[in-house]
Enzyme design. Structure first.
Site, PDB file in Angstrom:
ATOM      1  N   LYS A 196       0.827  -1.023  -0.044  1.00 59.33           N
ATOM      2  CA  LYS A 196      -0.047   0.079   0.081  1.00 59.33           C
ATOM      3  C   LYS A 196       0.944   1.415   0.238  1.00 59.33           C
ATOM      4  O   LYS A 196       2.264   1.110   0.672  1.00 59.33           O
ATOM      5  CB  LYS A 196      -0.997  -0.061   1.278  1.00 59.33           C
ATOM      6  CG  LYS A 196      -1.765   1.281   1.567  1.00 59.33           C
ATOM      7  CD  LYS A 196      -2.698   1.698   0.455  1.00 59.33           C
ATOM      8  CE  LYS A 196      -3.535   2.884   0.902  1.00 59.33           C
ATOM      9  NZ  LYS A 196      -4.415   3.171  -0.391  1.00 59.33           N
ATOM     10  N   MET A 218     -10.262   6.037   0.604  1.00 59.19           N
ATOM     11  CA  MET A 218      -9.790   5.627   2.011  1.00 59.19           C
ATOM     12  C   MET A 218      -8.904   6.345   2.546  1.00 59.19           C
ATOM     13  O   MET A 218      -8.783   6.628   3.754  1.00 59.19           O
ATOM     14  CB  MET A 218      -8.703   4.249   1.587  1.00 59.19           C
ATOM     15  CG  MET A 218      -9.409   3.113   0.549  1.00 59.19           C
ATOM     16  SD  MET A 218     -10.640   2.503   1.463  1.00 59.19           S
ATOM     17  CE  MET A 218      -9.670   1.697   2.694  1.00 59.19           C
ATOM     18  N   CYS A 247      -0.912  11.774  -5.374  1.00 56.13           N
ATOM     19  CA  CYS A 247      -1.177  12.687  -4.175  1.00 56.13           C
ATOM     20  C   CYS A 247      -0.899  14.210  -4.181  1.00 56.13           C
ATOM     21  O   CYS A 247      -0.364  14.633  -5.173  1.00 56.13           O
ATOM     22  CB  CYS A 247       0.082  12.156  -3.300  1.00 56.13           C
ATOM     23  SG  CYS A 247      -0.337  11.443  -1.756  1.00 56.13           S
ATOM     24  N   ILE A 290      -4.011   2.532 -14.547  1.00 56.04           N
ATOM     25  CA  ILE A 290      -4.251   3.984 -14.229  1.00 56.04           C
ATOM     26  C   ILE A 290      -4.604   3.715 -12.660  1.00 56.04           C
ATOM     27  O   ILE A 290      -4.911   2.681 -12.312  1.00 56.04           O
ATOM     28  CB  ILE A 290      -5.533   4.506 -14.778  1.00 56.04           C
ATOM     29  CG1 ILE A 290      -6.538   3.656 -14.820  1.00 56.04           C
ATOM     30  CG2 ILE A 290      -5.230   4.814 -16.255  1.00 56.04           C
ATOM     31  CD1 ILE A 290      -7.969   4.213 -15.373  1.00 56.04           C
ATOM     32  N   ASN A 291      -4.413   4.907 -11.852  1.00 53.76           N
ATOM     33  CA  ASN A 291      -5.009   5.016 -10.648  1.00 53.76           C
ATOM     34  C   ASN A 291      -6.563   4.873 -10.841  1.00 53.76           C
ATOM     35  O   ASN A 291      -7.021   5.059 -11.914  1.00 53.76           O
ATOM     36  CB  ASN A 291      -4.491   6.278  -9.882  1.00 53.76           C
ATOM     37  CG  ASN A 291      -4.629   5.996  -8.402  1.00 53.76           C
ATOM     38  OD1 ASN A 291      -5.632   5.451  -7.804  1.00 53.76           O
ATOM     39  ND2 ASN A 291      -3.486   6.489  -7.778  1.00 53.76           N
ATOM     40  N   GLY A 346      -6.769  -1.753 -13.969  1.00 52.17           N
ATOM     41  CA  GLY A 346      -7.989  -0.838 -14.265  1.00 52.17           C
ATOM     42  C   GLY A 346      -9.139  -1.725 -14.608  1.00 52.17           C
ATOM     43  O   GLY A 346      -9.297  -2.020 -16.023  1.00 52.17           O
TER      44      GLY A 346
HETATM   45  O1  YRO Z   1      -7.697   6.802  -0.866  1.00 52.76           O
HETATM   46  C1  YRO Z   1      -6.547   6.150  -1.086  1.00 52.76           C
HETATM   47  O2  YRO Z   1      -6.228   5.591  -0.144  1.00 52.76           O
HETATM   48  C2  YRO Z   1      -6.325   6.169  -2.455  1.00 52.76           C
HETATM   49  N1  YRO Z   1      -7.431   5.383  -3.362  1.00 52.76           N
HETATM   50  C3  YRO Z   1      -7.334   5.300  -4.664  1.00 52.76           C
HETATM   51  O3  YRO Z   1      -8.065   4.946  -5.433  1.00 52.76           O
HETATM   52  N2  YRO Z   1      -5.753   5.708  -5.246  1.00 52.76           N
HETATM   53  C4  YRO Z   1      -4.962   6.265  -4.413  1.00 52.76           C
HETATM   54  O4  YRO Z   1      -3.766   6.559  -4.836  1.00 52.76           O
HETATM   55  C5  YRO Z   1      -4.908   6.500  -3.094  1.00 52.76           C
HETATM   56  C6  YRO Z   1      -4.029   7.126  -2.046  1.00 52.76           C
HETATM   57  C7  YRO Z   1      -3.886   8.611  -2.576  1.00 52.76           C
HETATM   58  C8  YRO Z   1      -4.833   9.611  -2.342  1.00 52.76           C
HETATM   59  C9  YRO Z   1      -6.049   9.385  -3.311  1.00 52.76           C
HETATM   60  C10 YRO Z   1      -5.368   9.574  -0.823  1.00 52.76           C
HETATM   61  C11 YRO Z   1      -4.426  11.053  -2.386  1.00 52.76           C
END
Ligand code: YRO
Length: 315
Positions: A49, A75, A133, A195-196, A252
């Site tokens: 993580k 999260m 971030c 992708i994120n 994804g």
């Molecule tokens: O909320 C998260 O920990 C989270 N969720 C995602 O889908 N992608 C991420 O990169 C993260 C961590 C980074 C952030 C969104 C909290 C800035």
């Protein structure tokens, strides 16, 4: 690590992987117990993580919600703090697969501190720098701010000899793909993960007339089937635009062997599983691996390279 004999092996950042899939940084990779479970599974890498300088509880619950076609989450970066991911490194060596640490500092200074220290740990094999971030309050996330991306990569390059990759948010505009690719091509990066989650979706429950997650007024990152076409487009575009020595990792909406194959056609060297791993647990890796191999064999492929990047398009 031992030489791997397997016709569908792949490699990322110079590491041979026994198969094409591993976990995404996100679900079920925060605690030592979860990382050990990944070690024992068919995931070909153990990826942590995203970590921050200090431990974080993350946002109040409900902060993740399973949706009919995927997931939504906010999260808030719960993690044990980077020092724990250093401590875990020697304990994960026995699984004979690479251990990658995802880094997501809340500032450039935090990223530099973490990466300098993580670089000294022999049992950490590579980093994945999460560009989703926020770095400066009031600016977009790093990945949507090309100046900041350039600055962060310039600095990180100076302080590590370990291979590193970047985890990118999805892009939707060809000019953005080109600008980001130009920056990435100028840096010594080993891989790009696309992708994120698609940021700031809102899922509404019509029965309760309520948003399904609590943080941020219900807004959260979308994953799963909703995002697969966007993920495929990002993999394909970066495969076209990046230097050939930068591997693309697709993520994804991969929930079947056929999904994994679609990413291969778009140019992925490996894929990560997030929502489907959250929903199914570690058994997901063996299931998708089996489906993927059966699919390739049915099509009479003898290696991944025969299909990689070979998506056909209309003339
Ligand atoms: O909320 C998260 O920990 C989270 N969720 C995602 O889908 N992608 C991420 O990169 C993260 C961590 C980074 C952030 C969104 C909290 C800035």
């Amino acid at each position: 690590m031992n030489e791997i004999k397997n016709k569908f092996k792949t490699s990322i950042a110079g590491f041979q992987l026994h198969n094409y899939l591993f976990n995404a940084s996100g679900p079920r990779c925060m605690t030592l117990e979860e990382l050990i479970a990944l070690g024992e599974s068919r995931s070909s890498v153990i990826l942590s993580k995203s970590c921050t300088l200090l431990p974080r509880e993350g946002n109040p619950e409900p902060r993740y919600f399973d949706l009919p076609l995927g997931s939504i989450n906010s999260m808030g970066l719960p993690n044990l703090g980077y020092k724990k991911y250093v401590e875990f490194a020697p304990l994960l060596r026995r699984y004979n697969k690479p251990y990658f640490v995802s880094v997501s500092g809340l500032s450039l200074a935090d990223n530099i501190t973490m990466i300098s220290e993580l670089s000294e740990v022999p049992e950490i094999d590579a980093f994945e720098l999460n560009l989703s971030c926020p770095n400066v309050i009031g600016k977009p996330q790093i990945g949507y701010d090309f100046e900041q991306t350039k600055q962060v990569l310039d600095e990180v390059m100076k302080i590590t000899k370990k291979p590193f990759g970047v985890k990118l948010p999805p892009y939707f505009d060809f000019v953005h793909f080109e600008e980001m690719a130009k920056i990435l091509n100028k840096h010594n990066i080993a891989f790009v993960t696309c992708i994120n989650s698609i940021g700031n979706g809102l899922f509404v429950d019509a029965d309760t007339e309520k948003a399904v997650i609590k943080p941020k007024g219900g807004f959260g990152g979308l994953g799963g089937e909703y995002v697969k076409p966007t993920a495929l487009a990002n993999v394909k575009k970066f495969y076209e635009l990046l230097r050939k020595d930068i591997a693309i990792i697709g993520v994804g909406g991969i929930a079947s062997g056929m999904d994994a194959f679609e990413f291969l056609l778009c140019g992925a060297s490996a894929v990560q599983i997030a929502t489907a791993y959250q929903k199914e647990g570690t058994a997901v890796f063996a299931r998708i691996e089996k489906e993927f191999i059966e699919f390739l064999e049915k099509k009479e492929y003898n290696s991944l390279s025969e299909a990689k990047g070979k998506l056909k398009i209309y003339e």
